[in-house]
Design an enzyme around this catalytic site. Structure first.
Site, PDB file in Angstrom:
ATOM      1  N   CYS A  21      10.538 -27.134   5.505  1.00  0.00           N
ATOM      2  CA  CYS A  21      11.483 -28.116   4.981  1.00  0.00           C
ATOM      3  C   CYS A  21      11.990 -27.689   3.617  1.00  0.00           C
ATOM      4  CB  CYS A  21      10.823 -29.490   4.880  1.00  0.00           C
ATOM      5  SG  CYS A  21       9.425 -29.510   3.725  1.00  0.00           S
ATOM      6  N   CYS A  24       9.395 -27.094   0.976  1.00  0.00           N
ATOM      7  CA  CYS A  24       8.775 -25.763   1.038  1.00  0.00           C
ATOM      8  C   CYS A  24       9.624 -24.749   0.289  1.00  0.00           C
ATOM      9  CB  CYS A  24       8.618 -25.322   2.490  1.00  0.00           C
ATOM     10  SG  CYS A  24       7.587 -26.395   3.503  1.00  0.00           S
ATOM     11  N   CYS A  88      -4.707  19.770  -1.675  1.00  0.00           N
ATOM     12  CA  CYS A  88      -5.575  19.453  -2.814  1.00  0.00           C
ATOM     13  C   CYS A  88      -5.315  18.024  -3.274  1.00  0.00           C
ATOM     14  CB  CYS A  88      -5.331  20.431  -3.967  1.00  0.00           C
ATOM     15  SG  CYS A  88      -3.657  20.305  -4.655  1.00  0.00           S
ATOM     16  N   CYS A  91      -1.744  17.137  -4.204  1.00  0.00           N
ATOM     17  CA  CYS A  91      -0.902  16.801  -3.046  1.00  0.00           C
ATOM     18  C   CYS A  91      -1.051  15.325  -2.707  1.00  0.00           C
ATOM     19  CB  CYS A  91      -1.280  17.657  -1.846  1.00  0.00           C
ATOM     20  SG  CYS A  91      -1.108  19.422  -2.094  1.00  0.00           S
ATOM     21  N   ASP A 515     -30.026 -14.426   8.590  1.00  0.00           N
ATOM     22  CA  ASP A 515     -30.030 -15.637   9.406  1.00  0.00           C
ATOM     23  C   ASP A 515     -31.258 -15.543  10.317  1.00  0.00           C
ATOM     24  OD1 ASP A 515     -29.065 -17.928  10.922  1.00  0.00           O
ATOM     25  OD2 ASP A 515     -28.554 -16.449  12.462  1.00  0.00           O
ATOM     26  N   ASP A 718     -22.531 -18.342  10.965  1.00  0.00           N
ATOM     27  CA  ASP A 718     -22.792 -17.341   9.930  1.00  0.00           C
ATOM     28  C   ASP A 718     -21.520 -16.770   9.314  1.00  0.00           C
ATOM     29  OD1 ASP A 718     -25.525 -17.558  10.451  1.00  0.00           O
ATOM     30  OD2 ASP A 718     -25.443 -16.046  12.021  1.00  0.00           O
TER      31      ASP A 718
END
Length: 906
Positions: A21, A24, A88, A91, A515, A718
């Protein structure tokens, strides 16, 4: 969508999702206009984008973060592409700089070892083609994924590259050898000099060496010059530029000494053809060996990729009622296809077994060599090996959606990560080559300043030495080579680092929290007892509870459902108003009756206090049993007791973590008495019990006061804790939600894998530190030597050929050190084995057991008297083992005997 420059401003279309809307629109505009560098922001709701005018100081990552903080979703995308021609760390820096300068790119990281670039940016703005053009503009070779698949796969390409480097080296060595013999032989042996000069003449020798050196430099060594001078012209010199300048300077000086000696002062007319030729040959040797080593470092992914067979035996309908088996390419197998797997073959796709049975080797996933039984209803993983029998499966995941493809993607993502420890190396190497060029020029100038024109050869040799010996190859390979090898070895052991930086974070962890259910315990609890309240029937309570729990995925809920089915207690129904209360339990309406099943807190929150069952529940919990309560129509109706014994290797795994110097804790939603009973059996003394999901996160924050924390879990409950921990470790049997929340995934539920993950992360980080120390130390020590620091005192001056050899050896040392991780051995578990052996046991001799059904009945009878015990039944011997030892062996023996199987304690 595009970006275009307007003086110092640029226009950007930022795609945004979640706007509904005008409000927003206003929120997004406010968020963007407040960002540094945003000169104008117009949000288009229909087009779902923000049209921005940005100054040079604007940061795309900051803009995306502001949109997200405002509650909307900046649409981002991730692109991967191969990059060829990198040699290397310089690069890597050049490619990253080029990619980050491309429109819409928020971040870019490049991995030298895997030769891949990983780019994040704005959806619709960055495209693979634009990124490829940026890489090409930087002087390197882009390889889009589609191009890679259409040509050679990455492993074949790497093999082809190794073969090319080998051919180039052999050619360079063949041409450089006579140059070296002619030049150095004459210096070392007057007789040899007289022989060659007599046969060819002095000028003839010079012309021959010049011709051969020219062939070396502009044949196999041509690539150094084309790439090196190209990088110089772009103002971004790399390792190729150093080699081109070093070898080129020696070659050019030698040409002048050969063809225009009068240009040089008397006494300086020396040739260095052998140095130029040997430099190229040695560096090509190093490149060849590097290519081989990189291939070996990344070979773990190659092994995984090669596990999947090329063809599958698929049953296809020829005509109604008639089926035929066709051998199809795995790429042509569809979800739902029926696939035959024959003895000795690899399983072609993920699927569910529907016919037959066999033993399957899944060691490539779990790291365990023990075959796994597959029967109808079991899942089979593509890439695993069918050992003996034959079976038929229905394909559930194929192609890029398969489990094996997921694992390969996770490993590749980890290998492409940038570890925090690499930041220092990146900052140094970004400026290293320009500094080396300055040092080379300074070296040349200093020699001439102190030695005059007579020192011209020494000045040249010293400057060439600096250019050659200071190559940053080793710095660029130090971290990625170890990361690629370490994560690859981890995958072979069944430990997947989903995020590469978790490898380093894991090394700093001080505490490991577990856990309980499904992690420390087997996760397959069985119902061992029902206590019905006054006016309630046990069978009716089980029927009601199972009906509600049939809608949930909780392990204890599944145990209720299985108990109801095996006990022929019909599930009540229909179910209405089902609700899951995280960390508490479930509620629903069954046959018009409201039912709540779960923890005491659940019933209390509904006004059905469980005080009447409190004493019995506490006694059961002290024996290691877990309890669920049930309320019917708002009244406490009964109690269910469950046994979920610890995993057999739990004590060993915990002991192994302690041996690594880690603190171990248990965080569970279960009662404290139950948690303490389980913890005591496996060696954990720090317990946080009665914790809901948010309570687990709070416990992690408490533990984090002593340092970083890792959390190990497997369930939906978890997921918050896995995400909140410094490192989340998901068990192999865990849910998809748990795995997605974790940084490390174990491909099996073997708790010893947790210690392996820690040990391997420490070994990898130790290797990275060694590599970086070597790479920096090498340059710090040898650059002064290359400049001629020892010459004034000892007359020693490094030969450029030796400098090239030293440079190659530096890179090979780093790669060889990283490759040692391929031999990483699982740490000794002696401490854990002693811990397991010290747990007392009771063994019973039981008669008349003939099948698995008998074993189940015996197990349930034993658990009815000793809930929480680990009951192991050995049918051939008739032995039943209780761990820990039964408090009342006679009562256990009587319960088993009453079940129809005569028993006596041994």
């Amino acid at each position: 969508m595009n970006i275009q420059d307007r003086n110092d401003s640029r226009a950007l279309a930022l795609p945004i999702g979640g706007m509904t809307c005008a409000s927003c629109v206003r929120h997004v505009e406010e968020a963007l206009k407040g960002a540094p560098g945003v000169r104008d922001a117009q949000v288009n709701l229909v087009g779902e984008r923000a049209d921005l005018t940005l100054g040079p100081e604007a940061d795309l990552a900051d803009l995306a973060a502001r949109v997200k903080e405002a509650g909307y979703e900046p649409r981002l995308t991730h692109v991967e592409l191969g990059v060829g021609g990198m040699t290397c760390a310089s690069c890597v820096a050049h490619v990253e700089k080029a990619l980050k300068a491309a429109p819409g790119v928020m971040s870019a990281r490049v991995n030298l070892a895997t030769e891949r670039a990983y780019v994040d940016g704005l959806e619709g703005v960055i495209t693979p083609a634009a990124l490829a053009e940026a890489v090409r503009g930087a002087g390197y070779e882009p390889r889009l994924q589609t191009q890679e698949k259409a040509a050679l796969d990455p492993f074949e390409r790497r093999a082809a590259e190794t073969a090319t480097m080998r051919r180039r080296f052999i050619l360079a060595a063949a041409l450089a050898a006579p140059v070296t013999i002619l030049e150095m032989g004459g210096h070392m042996s007057p007789a040899f000099a007289a022989l060659t000069h007599g046969a060819l003449g002095h000028q003839g020798v010079m012309l021959l060496t010049a011709a051969l050196t020219t062939l070396v430099l502009f044949g196999p060594g041509r690539r150094f010059f084309t790439l090196g001078f190209s990088s110089l012209l772009r103002g971004a010199p790399d390792m190729n530029a150093l080699v081109a300048l070093g070898a080129g300077a020696a070659f050019l000086y030698s040409l002048i000494a050969t063809f225009a000696p009068d240009v040089l002062p008397e006494g300086t007319r020396h040739s260095y053809f052998e140095s130029a030729a040997i430099i190229v040959a040695f560096i090509l040797l190093g490149r060849w060996l590097e290519a081989r080593s990189r291939g070996r470092a990344a070979d773990s992914i190659g092994k995984l990729a090669r596990l999947q067979p090329k063809t599958a035996h698929v049953r296809r309908q020829e005509r109604p009622g008639m089926f035929a088996v066709r051998d199809l390419s795995v790429a042509d197998v569809l979800v739902g296809d029926v696939v035959e797997v024959r003895p000795g073959e690899s399983v072609p796709v993920d699927g569910l077994v529907i016919e037959g049975a066999s033993h399957v080797d899944e060691s490539f996933i779990s790291g365990e060599s023990v075959p796994v039984v597959k029967k109808p209803g079991d899942s089979a993983i593509g890439g695993s090996v069918n050992l003996a029998g034959a079976f038929v499966l229905r394909a559930t995941r194929v192609g890029a959606d398969s489990f094996l493809a997921d694992v390969i993607r996770m490993v590749e993502t980890a290998q492409g990560a940038r570890l925090p420890i690499q930041d220092l190396a990146d900052r140094v190497t970004a400026r290293f080559v320009p500094v080396v060029l300055i040092l080379a020029v300074a070296t040349f100038a200093i020699w001439l300043a102190f030695g005059g024109l007579a020192a011209l050869p020494l000045a040249l040799v010293s400057a060439v030495n600096v250019l050659i010996i200071a190559c940053p190859c080793a710095m660029g390979l130090a971290t990625p080579a170890a990361l690629v090898t370490g994560t690859g070895r981890a995958a072979e052991l069944g430990v997947i680092f989903r995020q590469g930086d978790a490898l380093q974070t894991l090394c700093g962890v001080k505490t490991v929290a577990f856990d309980k259910t499904g992690t420390l315990t087997l996760g397959k609890p069985t119902l061992t007892g029902i206590i019905a309240g006054e006016g309630f029937d046990e069978a009716r309570l089980l029927s009601l509870a199972a009906a509600v729990e049939a809608q949930s995925e909780h392990p204890l809920g599944r145990a209720l459902v299985e108990a109801a089915k095996s006990g022929a207690a019909p599930l009540a129904g229909p179910i209405a108003h089902f609700a899951y209360r995280p960390g508490l339990g479930v509620t629903g309406e069954v046959d018009g009756v409201s039912v709540a099943v779960g923890s005491a807190d659940l019933l209390t929150s509904l006004g059905a206090a469980t005080d009447v069952f409190a004493a019995k529940a506490e006694a059961l919990a002290g024996q290691g049993a877990s309890c669920f309560f049930i309320a019917v129509d708002g009244k406490p109706a009964g109690l269910f007791a469950f046994s979920d014994p610890p995993r057999p290797e739990a004590a060993e795994g915990v002991a192994a973590l302690r041996a690594l110097g880690l603190r171990v804790a248990l965080i569970t939603g279960d009662r404290e008495a139950t948690a303490r009973a389980i913890a005591a059996r496996i060696g954990i003394d720090e317990i946080y019990a009665g914790r809901r999901p948010e309570g687990k996160v709070a416990a992690l924050h408490e533990l984090a006061k002593a340092g970083p924390v890792a959390f190990v879990g497997d369930g939906i409950n978890d997921a918050p804790a896995l995400a909140a921990a410094d490192v989340g470790i998901a068990m192999g049997a865990g849910t998809d939600v748990a795995v997605e929340s974790a940084q490390v995934a174990l491909m099996s539920s073997d708790l010893r894998k947790v210690a392996q993950a820690f040990a391997l992360s420490r070994a990898t980080l130790r290797t990275i530190k060694q590599n970086l120390a070597w790479a920096f130390g090498y340059n710090i020590l040898l650059i002064p030597l290359a400049m001629g620091a020892l010459y004034p005192s000892s007359g020693l001056l490094l030969n450029p050929a030796l400098g090239a050899a030293a440079m190659a050896c530096s890179s090979l040392f780093v790669l060889g050190n990283a490759l040692r991780l391929r031999q990483f051995a699982v740490p000794s578990q002696d401490v854990g084995e002693k811990s397991v052996a010290q747990v007392p046991q009771t063994i019973f001799a039981v008669s008349d057991m003939t099948c698995g059904h008998c074993a189940d009945r015996v197990r349930k009878a034993a658990l009815s008297v000793a809930p929480g015990s680990d009951v192991q039944v050995d049918l051939p011997s008739g032995d039943v083992t209780l761990t820990p030892a039964a408090a009342d062996p006679a009562a256990v023996a009587k319960a088993i005997t009453d079940a129809g199987y005569p028993a006596a304690a041994k």
